[in-house]
Design a protein around this motif. Structure first.
Motif, short mmCIF file in Angstrom:
data_model
loop_
_atom_site.label_atom_id
_atom_site.label_comp_id
_atom_site.label_asym_id
_atom_site.label_seq_id
_atom_site.Cartn_x
_atom_site.Cartn_y
_atom_site.Cartn_z
N PRO A 103 0.79 -1.23 0.00
CA PRO A 103 0.00 0.00 0.00
C PRO A 103 0.82 1.29 0.00
O PRO A 103 0.27 2.37 -0.16
CB PRO A 103 -0.79 -0.11 1.31
N SER A 104 2.14 1.16 0.17
CA SER A 104 2.96 2.35 0.41
C SER A 104 3.87 2.67 -0.77
O SER A 104 4.09 1.84 -1.65
CB SER A 104 3.81 2.16 1.67
N CYS A 105 4.41 3.88 -0.75
CA CYS A 105 5.43 4.31 -1.70
C CYS A 105 6.76 4.38 -0.96
O CYS A 105 6.87 5.07 0.06
CB CYS A 105 5.09 5.67 -2.29
N ILE A 106 7.76 3.65 -1.44
CA ILE A 106 9.05 3.64 -0.76
C ILE A 106 10.10 4.36 -1.60
O ILE A 106 9.97 4.52 -2.81
CB ILE A 106 9.51 2.20 -0.43
N ARG A 107 11.16 4.78 -0.92
CA ARG A 107 12.31 5.42 -1.57
C ARG A 107 13.46 4.43 -1.57
O ARG A 107 13.92 4.02 -0.50
CB ARG A 107 12.73 6.68 -0.81
N PRO A 108 13.95 4.00 -2.72
CA PRO A 108 15.05 3.04 -2.75
C PRO A 108 16.38 3.69 -2.45
O PRO A 108 16.54 4.92 -2.60
CB PRO A 108 15.00 2.51 -4.19
N GLY A 109 17.34 2.89 -2.05
CA GLY A 109 18.70 3.39 -1.87
C GLY A 109 19.50 3.19 -3.14
O GLY A 109 19.48 2.12 -3.73
N SER A 110 20.19 4.22 -3.56
CA SER A 110 21.02 4.11 -4.77
C SER A 110 22.28 3.33 -4.44
O SER A 110 23.05 3.71 -3.56
CB SER A 110 21.38 5.51 -5.28
N VAL A 111 22.51 2.22 -5.16
CA VAL A 111 23.66 1.36 -4.92
C VAL A 111 24.42 1.14 -6.21
O VAL A 111 23.87 1.23 -7.31
CB VAL A 111 23.23 -0.01 -4.33
N TYR A 112 25.72 0.84 -6.07
CA TYR A 112 26.53 0.69 -7.27
C TYR A 112 27.73 -0.23 -7.08
O TYR A 112 28.43 -0.54 -8.04
CB TYR A 112 27.03 2.06 -7.75
N ASP A 113 27.99 -0.69 -5.86
CA ASP A 113 29.09 -1.63 -5.62
C ASP A 113 28.84 -2.39 -4.32
O ASP A 113 27.80 -2.20 -3.67
CB ASP A 113 30.45 -0.91 -5.61
N ALA A 114 29.80 -3.24 -3.95
CA ALA A 114 29.62 -4.09 -2.77
C ALA A 114 29.49 -3.28 -1.49
O ALA A 114 28.71 -3.64 -0.60
CB ALA A 114 30.79 -5.07 -2.66
N ILE A 115 30.23 -2.20 -1.37
CA ILE A 115 30.16 -1.39 -0.15
C ILE A 115 28.83 -0.67 -0.05
O ILE A 115 28.17 -0.68 0.99
CB ILE A 115 31.34 -0.40 -0.11
N SER A 116 28.41 -0.02 -1.13
CA SER A 116 27.17 0.76 -1.07
C SER A 116 25.95 -0.12 -0.81
O SER A 116 25.04 0.27 -0.07
CB SER A 116 26.99 1.57 -2.36
N ILE A 117 25.93 -1.33 -1.38
CA ILE A 117 24.75 -2.18 -1.15
C ILE A 117 24.72 -2.70 0.28
O ILE A 117 23.65 -2.82 0.88
CB ILE A 117 24.71 -3.33 -2.17
N ARG A 118 25.89 -2.95 0.86
CA ARG A 118 25.90 -3.40 2.25
C ARG A 118 25.45 -2.28 3.19
O ARG A 118 24.71 -2.52 4.15
CB ARG A 118 27.30 -3.89 2.63
N ILE A 119 25.88 -1.07 2.92
CA ILE A 119 25.46 0.05 3.75
C ILE A 119 23.95 0.25 3.64
O ILE A 119 23.26 0.44 4.64
CB ILE A 119 26.22 1.33 3.35
N ALA A 120 23.42 0.20 2.40
CA ALA A 120 21.98 0.37 2.21
C ALA A 120 21.19 -0.72 2.94
O ALA A 120 20.16 -0.46 3.56
CB ALA A 120 21.64 0.35 0.72
N GLU A 121 21.70 -1.95 2.88
CA GLU A 121 21.04 -3.06 3.58
C GLU A 121 21.07 -2.84 5.09
O GLU A 121 20.06 -3.00 5.78
CB GLU A 121 21.74 -4.37 3.22
#
Length: 288
Positions: free
Chosen positions: A17-35
């Protein structure tokens, strides 16, 4: 979380039911931080892919192989579901089919295929679109290319800012008719335009860059917008931080005097150091 679970999580966002804002990721470090920060979905944009892999602008120079390999690195590093900007599918409908296959095995939770004419045509400065008929063919090819039915495939169009709002709606309805899972729009300039799109379509909507008047998640959710992008600030911030650090070192600042560096605790967490030490104890007989 395996690949299917990641894809099902993205689907739950699109059907929720909601609208979410995704995290911009581009490598192994950024995706781990977003997670670690609790983002529900990561967005791997074409522009950041080109910058992270090639250091080049977003002019369709990156190849499918390079994009898929970067996605594979991120899939290994974290379980965050990632939506990949697959641009035009790197060619015609047959190329689109292979693009889907490669990104599926690389671990993408979902991907977008757009109807922009890429690369840029000779002698043509303005952005152009392929025909609606070719766009439909690409969407059919994308759907035919997936072997995991949980992989999310989105039809994307920027027609609202290139041709007309009416054309954007017609293209979206055509993509909807062949069975894509969601519709991705860029170039929407007002609430009136978004309301017209929402009224004329039925699938979940993903919204690219939009004006400030559309920066209202509750309003967007009422119009079936389930994901609203918020740009790619992380890679811009990282670029600025690297520049500032190297500049300071070049100018003679001592490494111990540098400002804004990640703490040892943050670095250890991003590297998953505790898990590595536990495995070293189990597999190598080392003290944890």
């Amino acid at each position: 979380m395996n690949f299917r679970q990641r894809r099902e999580k993205l689907r739950s966002v699109l059907t929720g039911p909601s609208c979410i804002r995704p995290g911009s990721v581009y490598d192994a470090i950024s995706i781990r931080i977003a997670e670690d920060l609790g983002f529900e979905v990561g967005m791997f944009g074409g522009s950041v892919a080109s910058l992270a892999v090639l250091g080049d602008p977003d002019i369709a120079l990156i190849t499918l192989t390079e994009l898929a390999e970067q996605m594979r690195r991120m899939s290994r590093a974290a379980s965050l579901p990632v939506l990949v900007d697959a641009d035009h599918g790197y060619g015609n409908g047959l190329n689109v089919r292979r693009t889907v296959q490669e990104l599926e095995v690389a671990g993408a939770a979902g991907l977008t295929i757009e109807d922009t004419l890429l690369p840029q045509a000779f002698g043509e400065a303005k952005t152009q679109l392929i025909s609606r008929e070719e766009g439909v063919g690409k969407m059919k090819a994308a759907l035919d290319g997936r072997s995991d039915s949980s992989l999310v495939i989105m039809g994307r169009t920027g027609a609202a800012s290139i041709t007309s709002l009416a054309d954007a709606i017609e293209r979206a309805r055509a993509y909807e008719a062949v069975g894509v899972d969601a519709l991705f729009f860029t170039g929407i300039k007002s609430r009136a335009e978004l309301e017209a799109i929402s009224s004329a379509t039925r699938l979940p909507i993903v919204l690219g860059g939009a004006p400030e008047e559309l920066n209202d998640p509750l309003y967007l959710a009422q119009l079936r917008v389930r994901i609203a992008l918020q740009g790619h600030a992380p890679i811009a911030a990282a670029t600025q931080a690297v520049h500032a650090t190297l500049k300071a070192l070049r100018e003679g600042v001592s490494p111990k005097q540098l400002q804004g560096l990640a703490s040892s605790e943050l670095t250890s967490r991003v590297m998953r150091d505790a898990a590595t030490k536990a495995r070293s104890a189990t597999f190598l007989g080392l003290e944890p």
